[in-house]
Design a protein around this motif. Structure first.
Motif, PDB file in Angstrom:
ATOM      1  N   ASN A 106     -11.079   1.675  -9.954  1.00 45.20           N
ATOM      2  CA  ASN A 106     -11.023   1.005  -8.610  1.00 45.20           C
ATOM      3  C   ASN A 106     -11.888   2.020  -7.952  1.00 45.20           C
ATOM      4  O   ASN A 106     -11.357   2.964  -7.398  1.00 45.20           O
ATOM      5  N   MET A 136     -11.600  -6.139   0.958  1.00 47.03           N
ATOM      6  CA  MET A 136     -11.315  -5.212   0.081  1.00 47.03           C
ATOM      7  C   MET A 136     -10.238  -4.265   0.405  1.00 47.03           C
ATOM      8  O   MET A 136      -9.650  -3.681  -0.486  1.00 47.03           O
ATOM      9  N   THR A 153      -6.859  -3.369  -1.640  1.00 42.64           N
ATOM     10  CA  THR A 153      -6.724  -2.160  -2.311  1.00 42.64           C
ATOM     11  C   THR A 153      -5.468  -1.653  -1.776  1.00 42.64           C
ATOM     12  O   THR A 153      -4.587  -0.996  -2.371  1.00 42.64           O
TER      13      THR A 153
END
Length: 132
Positions: free
Chosen positions: A37, A68, A72
């Motif tokens: 990631n 995003m 995350t």
């Protein structure tokens, strides 16, 4: 402040518990997934000096969408790499801070940075030459 790195560890010096080839529960696989990631190591690095609010993170990182960043941060919280703190204020305030596990990820992040310092230019030059 960046912690001092100890002597580099070579593959021969590290012993892992035996796992079958490519087992899904292999701890090394999970470790590689953390760096798969692209935003996770960046967020860990940004939080190295202490808690930050989501807006501060997004501004400091640059180039990350709100969606995003939120995804995350949620994933990192589930993985216990960060802790989310909510304050009962008006307007509400939220901060994220690294846990011990999150702070320990700074060690391989710094090691990767050292590798890039030593080899990044050569890798980029080789890739550019291959495109010609």
């Amino acid at each position: 402040m960046r912690p001092a790195l100890v002597e580099p560890i070579t593959a021969e010096e590290v012993e892992f518990a035996p796992y079958g080839d490519y087992e899904s529960d292999c701890p090394a696989r999970m470790g590689v997934d953390l760096f798969g990631n692209s935003w996770l190591p960046v967020i860990v690095y940004m939080l190295r000096d202490g808690p930050m609010r989501p807006g501060e993170l997004r501004t400091a990182i640059g180039g990350i969408s709100q969606k995003m960043l939120t995804q995350t941060l949620r994933r990192m919280e589930q993985m216990t790499l960060i802790e989310r703190r909510r304050y009962a204020e008006a307007p509400p305030r939220v901060e994220y801070e690294l846990t011990t596990a999150g702070r320990d990820l700074l060690i391989p992040i710094y090691a990767l940075g050292d590798w890039v310092d030593q080899h990044g230019r050569a890798v980029n030059e080789a890739m550019a030459a291959a495109e010609d």
